[in-house]
Motif scaffolding. Structure first.
Motif, short mmCIF file in Angstrom:
data_model
loop_
_atom_site.label_atom_id
_atom_site.label_comp_id
_atom_site.label_asym_id
_atom_site.label_seq_id
_atom_site.Cartn_x
_atom_site.Cartn_y
_atom_site.Cartn_z
N ILE A 133 31.22 57.65 -3.13
CA ILE A 133 32.55 57.28 -3.54
C ILE A 133 33.28 57.25 -2.04
N LEU A 134 33.72 56.16 -1.81
CA LEU A 134 34.69 55.85 -0.72
C LEU A 134 36.11 55.90 -1.24
N VAL A 135 36.77 57.10 -0.80
CA VAL A 135 37.91 57.55 -1.09
C VAL A 135 39.04 56.84 -0.18
N MET A 136 40.04 56.18 -0.66
CA MET A 136 40.86 55.29 -0.01
C MET A 136 42.33 55.71 -0.49
N ASP A 137 43.18 55.66 0.46
CA ASP A 137 44.73 55.91 0.39
C ASP A 137 45.38 54.46 0.32
N ASP A 138 46.07 54.24 -0.97
CA ASP A 138 46.94 53.03 -0.94
C ASP A 138 48.42 53.05 -0.62
N ARG A 139 48.76 54.39 -0.51
CA ARG A 139 50.01 54.55 -0.03
C ARG A 139 51.07 54.25 -1.08
N SER A 140 50.66 54.35 -2.12
CA SER A 140 51.48 53.80 -3.44
C SER A 140 52.27 52.66 -3.18
N THR A 141 51.63 51.76 -2.54
CA THR A 141 52.28 50.28 -2.17
C THR A 141 50.98 49.16 -2.42
N PRO A 142 51.59 47.96 -2.83
CA PRO A 142 50.77 46.82 -2.87
C PRO A 142 49.83 46.47 -1.60
N GLU A 143 50.81 46.41 -0.65
CA GLU A 143 50.12 46.04 0.85
C GLU A 143 49.15 47.32 1.10
N GLY A 144 49.23 48.66 0.71
CA GLY A 144 48.50 49.60 1.09
C GLY A 144 47.02 49.35 0.26
N ALA A 145 47.29 49.16 -1.15
CA ALA A 145 46.34 48.66 -2.10
C ALA A 145 45.33 47.54 -1.60
N ARG A 146 46.20 46.57 -1.12
CA ARG A 146 45.33 45.49 -0.52
C ARG A 146 44.58 45.77 0.83
N PHE A 188 49.21 51.93 -9.98
CA PHE A 188 50.08 51.45 -10.33
C PHE A 188 49.85 49.75 -10.66
N ALA A 189 50.50 48.94 -11.37
CA ALA A 189 50.26 47.79 -11.93
C ALA A 189 50.30 46.67 -10.53
N GLY A 190 51.36 47.02 -9.85
CA GLY A 190 51.71 46.03 -8.76
C GLY A 190 50.58 46.20 -7.82
N ASP A 191 50.12 47.65 -7.57
CA ASP A 191 49.00 47.82 -6.53
C ASP A 191 47.51 47.40 -7.46
N VAL A 192 47.34 47.31 -8.48
CA VAL A 192 46.26 46.56 -9.02
C VAL A 192 46.17 45.23 -8.76
N ARG A 193 47.35 44.58 -9.15
CA ARG A 193 47.34 43.22 -8.63
C ARG A 193 46.88 42.58 -7.22
N ALA A 194 47.33 43.61 -6.09
CA ALA A 194 47.09 43.27 -4.93
C ALA A 194 45.61 43.82 -4.62
N ALA A 195 45.06 44.73 -5.22
CA ALA A 195 43.68 44.89 -4.99
C ALA A 195 42.83 43.87 -5.78
N ALA A 196 43.26 43.30 -6.64
CA ALA A 196 42.39 42.34 -7.43
C ALA A 196 42.46 40.83 -6.64
N GLU A 197 43.59 40.76 -5.69
CA GLU A 197 43.70 39.51 -4.90
C GLU A 197 42.55 39.58 -3.73
N VAL A 198 42.13 40.76 -3.68
CA VAL A 198 40.81 40.82 -2.50
C VAL A 198 39.56 41.03 -3.40
N ALA A 199 39.47 41.72 -4.41
CA ALA A 199 38.36 42.11 -5.21
C ALA A 199 37.80 41.00 -5.98
#
Length: 395
Positions: free
Chosen positions: A100-113, A132-143
């Motif tokens: 498991i690669l644990v990553m901190d998104d800093r509770s922000t969309p940019e951090g999630a990206r 958080f929903a906004g962070d999920v959307r940002a992550a999805a833009e990459v994944a």
């Protein structure tokens, strides 16, 4: 599953038989309370992780775990608790199947990206989180362009899509389950008493759809602003015997005011059935006079209690309620890595209709990214709840 069997359950957690071609996670029971998207209070002082926050396990299959470990520059109690839950899952499942690669998104969309990019760069085949929903959307833009699926923790259904699956408890499931049960008990006409907020908007829409599917009449939808519930309760009470139940999708913290208004306007829960969602599995609700005898849909409580006991034994503190999302998703990833070979995180495996069983009970992902969960219906009785319709053990 009795607590005396926990040791065996931990050893066998991911060594269960395949159900319909998909791995089933062994679990002890189901939990209570709903999932909340809330950052939580800052945790005690300590190291503030940023970006890559370490690894769990040492298996050949890499999985990214994106959590809100920090918020506003400080440590997040929710993120830390979810990280601990992931560690507990790895320790119980065995560490040899996944890393498991644990990553901190800093509770922000940019951090999630950024966190998603970093996890994929390190070879992650699956992304767990964000919360958080906004962070999920940002992550999805990459994944999504990389062809990697996400199992996220947001309660906002609009964040789901094909390949972006939500593991959280959705208000749509609460509404469907309580309507199904109410109709089975002969209820035919419902009024909705709902605050003007996003959660209630979704809950009201879900109630209308569930009622239409089951032939229940929605007699009135009454909305109110914070602090102004009395007038709306009066409008509902004026319906008299035109309704036999009232659906109230309100947060626990606001239910004391609603209870007072129901009592003041003469709404008798012994004559008109009060219905709610899993947000009511809270001591602030269970003792309210006007809600004695009320019904709401929720996971059963034993699963979270068992998980919390093991968490306390390992970490010396209580987990946050959403910690089971990290626990179940990591356990699922380990099970699939162990049993499903190269197809482990394929759409075919993840949306298998048989579903999976985890600490929070049975669940399955739908192709559109939403989920179905096995929920119980409970009745409020003098500060406690009684299960009046058990959660299903399979879907």
């Amino acid at each position: 599953m009795p607590q005396t069997h926990f040791a065996a359950a931990r050893r066998n957690f991911l060594r269960t038989a395949l159900l319909g071609g998909a791995a089933a996670l062994s679990a002890c029971s189901m939990t209570g309370m709903s999932q909340h998207e809330s950052p939580g209070a800052p945790a005690p002082s300590g190291q503030t992780p940023a970006g890559n926050a370490g690894t769990l396990g040492n298996g050949p299959v890499k999985v990214g775990l994106i959590l809100p470990l920090t918020q506003g520059g400080g440590q997040s109690a929710v993120g830390v608790s979810m990280r601990n839950a992931a560690e507990l899952a790895i320790s119980e499942a065995g560490a040899n199947d996944i890393t498991i690669l644990v990553m901190d998104d800093r509770s922000t969309p940019e951090g999630a990206r950024e966190a998603t990019q970093a996890a994929l760069a390190e070879g992650a085949e699956l992304i767990l989180g964000p919360l958080f929903a906004g962070d999920v959307r940002a992550a999805a833009e990459v994944a999504r362009p990389a062809g990697k699926p996400i199992i996220a923790y947001s309660t906002d259904l609009s964040a789901a899509s094909r390949g972006v699956y939500l593991l959280s408890f959705l208000v749509e499931n609460y509404a469907d389950r309580i309507v199904e049960f109410a109709v089975s008990r002969g209820k035919k006409s419902v009024a909705v008493l709902a605050p003007e907020n996003d959660y209630a908007n979704v809950a009201t829409g879900a109630l209308q759809q569930a009622a239409a599917r089951r032939g229940m009449r929605v007699a009135l939808i009454e909305r109110y602003k914070g602090g102004a519930v009395a007038a709306s309760v009066a409008n509902v009470a004026a319906l008299g015997d035109q309704i036999d139940c009232i659906f109230i999708p309100e947060q626990a913290a606001a239910m004391a005011e609603v209870s007072r208004a129901l009592t003041a306007k003469g709404v008798d829960s012994r004559k008109i059935q009060i219905l709610g969602t899993g947000l009511w599995n809270d001591s602030r609700v269970l003792n309210l006079p006007a809600l004695q005898g009320a019904w709401f849909a929720t996971p059963e409580n034993a699963g979270f209690a068992a998980f919390a006991q093991r968490y306390r034994a390992k970490f010396g503190s209580d987990p946050t309620r959403v910690a089971t999302l990290a626990y179940d998703s990591v356990s699922l990833a380990a099970a699939l890595a162990r049993t499903q070979g190269s197809r482990r995180f394929s759409e075919e495996v993840l949306i298998n209709p048989t579903g999976f069983n985890g600490a929070d009970g049975v669940f399955r992902f739908k192709p559109d990214g939403s989920n179905e969960r096995g929920l119980a219906v409970v009745q409020i009785n003098n500060g406690t709840t009684t299960v009046i319709s058990p959660a299903p053990r399979s879907l």
